[in-house]
Design a protein around this motif. Structure first.
Motif, PDB file in Angstrom:
ATOM      1  N   LEU B 142     -45.528  44.187 -66.704  1.00 55.45           N
ATOM      2  CA  LEU B 142     -44.392  43.954 -65.808  1.00 55.45           C
ATOM      3  C   LEU B 142     -44.140  45.159 -64.903  1.00 55.45           C
ATOM      4  CD1 LEU B 142     -41.895  41.947 -68.044  1.00 55.45           C
ATOM      5  CD2 LEU B 142     -43.423  41.138 -66.224  1.00 55.45           C
ATOM      6  N   ASP B 143     -44.463  46.370 -65.378  1.00 53.67           N
ATOM      7  CA  ASP B 143     -44.335  47.545 -64.512  1.00 53.67           C
ATOM      8  C   ASP B 143     -45.290  47.437 -63.338  1.00 53.67           C
ATOM      9  OD1 ASP B 143     -42.388  48.573 -66.078  1.00 53.67           O
ATOM     10  OD2 ASP B 143     -43.658  50.055 -67.097  1.00 53.67           O
ATOM     11  N   ALA B 144     -46.505  46.909 -63.605  1.00 50.56           N
ATOM     12  CA  ALA B 144     -47.480  46.765 -62.531  1.00 50.56           C
ATOM     13  C   ALA B 144     -47.070  45.658 -61.566  1.00 50.56           C
ATOM     14  CB  ALA B 144     -48.868  46.475 -63.106  1.00 50.56           C
ATOM     15  N   VAL B 145     -46.430  44.588 -62.081  1.00 49.22           N
ATOM     16  CA  VAL B 145     -46.000  43.482 -61.215  1.00 49.22           C
ATOM     17  C   VAL B 145     -44.797  43.904 -60.368  1.00 49.22           C
ATOM     18  CG1 VAL B 145     -44.930  41.200 -61.227  1.00 49.22           C
ATOM     19  CG2 VAL B 145     -46.920  41.656 -62.673  1.00 49.22           C
ATOM     20  N   HIS B 197     -54.638  51.216 -65.306  1.00 49.67           N
ATOM     21  CA  HIS B 197     -55.122  50.170 -66.211  1.00 49.67           C
ATOM     22  C   HIS B 197     -53.915  49.346 -66.639  1.00 49.67           C
ATOM     23  CE1 HIS B 197     -59.076  52.343 -67.471  1.00 49.67           C
ATOM     24  NE2 HIS B 197     -58.964  52.137 -66.175  1.00 49.67           N
ATOM     25  N   VAL B 198     -53.918  48.076 -66.287  1.00 49.53           N
ATOM     26  CA  VAL B 198     -52.769  47.221 -66.595  1.00 49.53           C
ATOM     27  C   VAL B 198     -52.989  46.552 -67.953  1.00 49.53           C
ATOM     28  CG1 VAL B 198     -51.383  45.265 -65.848  1.00 49.53           C
ATOM     29  CG2 VAL B 198     -52.361  46.822 -64.144  1.00 49.53           C
ATOM     30  N   ALA B 199     -52.026  46.733 -68.853  1.00 47.62           N
ATOM     31  CA  ALA B 199     -52.131  46.128 -70.188  1.00 47.62           C
ATOM     32  C   ALA B 199     -51.833  44.626 -70.085  1.00 47.62           C
ATOM     33  CB  ALA B 199     -51.135  46.801 -71.127  1.00 47.62           C
ATOM     34  N   PRO B 200     -52.449  43.800 -70.929  1.00 45.01           N
ATOM     35  CA  PRO B 200     -52.127  42.367 -70.906  1.00 45.01           C
ATOM     36  C   PRO B 200     -50.716  42.124 -71.422  1.00 45.01           C
ATOM     37  CG  PRO B 200     -53.727  42.872 -72.635  1.00 45.01           C
ATOM     38  CD  PRO B 200     -53.481  44.148 -71.900  1.00 45.01           C
TER      39      PRO B 200
END
Lengths: 105, 307
Positions: B142-145, B197-200
Motif C-alpha cells: 500500500l505504501d507503493a500504491v 522491492h514491493v512486498a505482496p
C-alpha cells in the motif's frame, strides 16, 4: 647493435626480403637504411617470435597484424601493471594488506 | 623430462609425421609462452611439447626412442632470451601499441585502466563527481500504491528519508540527487539509486494502475442484496450489492485503484465476489431438503469437455 648478418647465423631460413617486408609493415623495428639494418636485442627476440608464429605455428602472414597488435597491447598492459606493482610496493604495509584483502575477496 | 612424448602430444605410437606436426602445432599455438606471459604452467607445457616434438619429428631419434635406445629426456637446449623477457621490461616500449586509442607513452596513462579506483578514491587532482550508491528498499504494497516516506538506514549509519511516490512499481529505481558518494576536490556528490522491492499484499493484487481483489460475501448478502464495506487501497468504502449475485461476479469500483500520479490517470479496483456459506444450522439444512433448483447444474460447463 646487431647486424642482419649476425641475425642470419641464428635464423638461417630468414631472407632479407622477408625481414624487409616485416620492417616495412612495422612488425619489426630497425635502425639504418634498408639492407643495412641495425637491431636491438628485443628486435632479435621479436624476429624469433614472428618466425615461430609464421613457420612453427603456421600462422599466415596476413593474420600477423592482428596477433602482433594484441601481443603489443598485452605487453603494454603488463608493463603498466608492473609499474603499478612497483608503486604499490612503496605504499605503507597496512594499505597493501587492505588492498590484497580486497583483491582476494 | 622423462614422460612419454607420444602422450604429451596426444598421438598414437604409429602416428604419421604429419599427425605429429599437426598435434604439435595445435598445442604450441595454445601454450606459446610469449602469448601466455606470466603463465608458468603454459611455459612448462610448451617446453614439454617442444621437446616431445623435437624427438618425434626427427625420424632417426624417433626410431631410436621406439627401440628403447634413448629415453625421452635430452640435454636441455640453451634457450635464447625470449621476447616476453624484453617486452615485459622497459625495453618493451619499443613495441608499444600504436593503434587507435593508444595513450601516448605507454605507462603514463593509468586512468582508463583504473578509472573506478580513481573516481572513488580521489587520486586524481581535478574536481570530480562522486560515485552513485545503490540500495534496495523493501516497500509495503500500500505504501507503493499510495506513496509514502520510508526511512533507509545506510551501511555507514546515515539515514535517508526516501519519498516513495504513488504508483511505484516493483523494481522502480528512485534517484536521490547528491546522496551518493561524496565528490572530491569540490566535485558534486553522486546520486543514491534506490531500487524499490514491493512486498505482496494479503488480498490486493496489482496490474498497472488497476488493483484486483476477491471479496467474500455471505449467502444472504449474495441472494438478497446488501451494502457491504469493501477495503480499498485508500481505505474502506461502502458498496451496494444487488440481489442475486454469485461467486465470480466481478464489480468495478471506478477510480479506487492506484491513485492518479504524474500523467497516469487513477486506476480501478476490481472486486470479484466469492460466496462464503459459513456456519450451517438445522434450519438451513431443513430448508434445503425441501428445496430444488430445477434445471440448474453448476458443472454444466465442464461436461463434454473432459479431454
Amino acid at each position: 647493435m646487431i647486424s642482419f648478418e649476425v641475425i642470419q647465423l641464428e635464423f638461417r631460413d630468414l631472407t632479407k626480403d622477408e625481414l624487409g617486408r616485416w620492417i616495412d609493415l612495422a612488425f619489426v623495428r630497425a635502425e639504418g637504411p634498408p639492407g643495412e639494418w641495425r637491431f636491438q636485442e628485443i628486435d632479435v627476440a621479436r624476429i624469433r617470435l614472428i618466425l615461430e608464429l609464421r613457420h612453427t605455428l603456421e600462422i599466415e602472414e596476413q593474420s600477423l597484424p592482428v596477433i602482433l597488435s594484441l601481443v603489443d597491447q598485452l605487453y603494454d598492459m603488463r608493463r603498466r601493471i608492473g609499474r603499478l606493482n612497483e608503486a604499490l610496493a612503496d605504499l605503507p604495509p597496512e594499505v597493501r594488506t587492505a588492498l590484497v584483502a580486497k583483491l582476494v575477496q | 623430462m622423462a614422460d612419454d612424448p607420444y602422450k604429451i602430444l596426444g598421438v598414437s605410437r604409429d602416428a604419421t609425421a604429419e599427425q605429429i606436426r599437426a598435434a604439435y602445432r595445435k598445442l604450441a599455438k595454445k601454450h606459446h609462452p610469449d602469448l601466455n606471459p606470466g603463465n608458468k604452467a603454459a611455459e612448462d607445457l610448451f617446453k614439454q611439447v617442444s621437446s616431445a616434438n623435437e624427438l618425434l619429428s626427427d625420424p632417426e631419434k624417433r626410431a631410436r626412442f621406439d627401440r628403447g635406445e634413448i629415453d625421452a629426456s635430452g640435454a636441455e637446449k640453451v634457450q635464447p632470451r625470449a621476447y616476453r623477457q624484453y617486452a615485459d621490461s622497459g625495453s618493451g616500449e619499443r613495441y608499444a601499441y600504436t593503434g587507435a586509442g593508444a595513450g601516448g607513452f605507454a605507462g603514463e596513462n593509468f586512468e582508463d585502466l583504473f578509472s573506478n579506483i580513481f573516481e572513488q578514491r580521489g587520486a586524481r587532482s581535478g574536481p570530480a563527481r562522486g560515485a552513485d550508491a545503490r540500495y534496495v528498499l523493501e516497500a509495503a504494497f500500500l505504501d507503493a500504491v499510495n506513496g509514502a516516506t520510508q526511512r533507509l538506514t545506510l551501511p555507514d549509519g546515515h539515514v535517508l528519508d526516501v519519498k516513495i511516490p504513488p504508483g511505484t512499481n516493483d523494481g522502480d529505481v528512485l534517484r536521490l540527487r547528491g546522496r551518493g558518494q561524496p565528490g572530491r576536490n569540490n566535485g558534486p556528490a553522486g546520486d543514491a539509486l534506490i531500487e524499490i522491492h514491493v512486498a505482496p499484499h494479503a488480498f490486493f493484487r496489482r496490474e498497472g494502475q488497476d488493483v484486483f481483489m476477491d471479496l467474500p460475501v455471505s449467502l444472504p448478502e449474495a441472494v438478497l442484496g446488501s451494502r457491504v464495506n469493501v477495503p480499498t487501497p485508500a481505505g474502506p468504502v461502502a458498496m451496494k450489492l444487488n440481489p442475486h449475485v454469485d461467486t465470480g461476479t466481478e464489480l468495478r469500483l471506478r477510480g479506487r485503484g492506484v491513485p492518479a500520479h504524474g500523467k497516469q490517470a487513477s486506476g480501478d479496483l476490481y472486486v470479484k465476489l466469492r460466496v462464503a456459506i459459513g456456519p450451517v444450522d438445522e434450519k438451513l439444512e431443513a430448508f434445503l431438503k425441501d428445496w430444488t433448483q430445477p434445471g440448474f447444474n453448476p458443472r454444466s460447463q465442464m461436461e463434454g469437455e473432459q479431454k
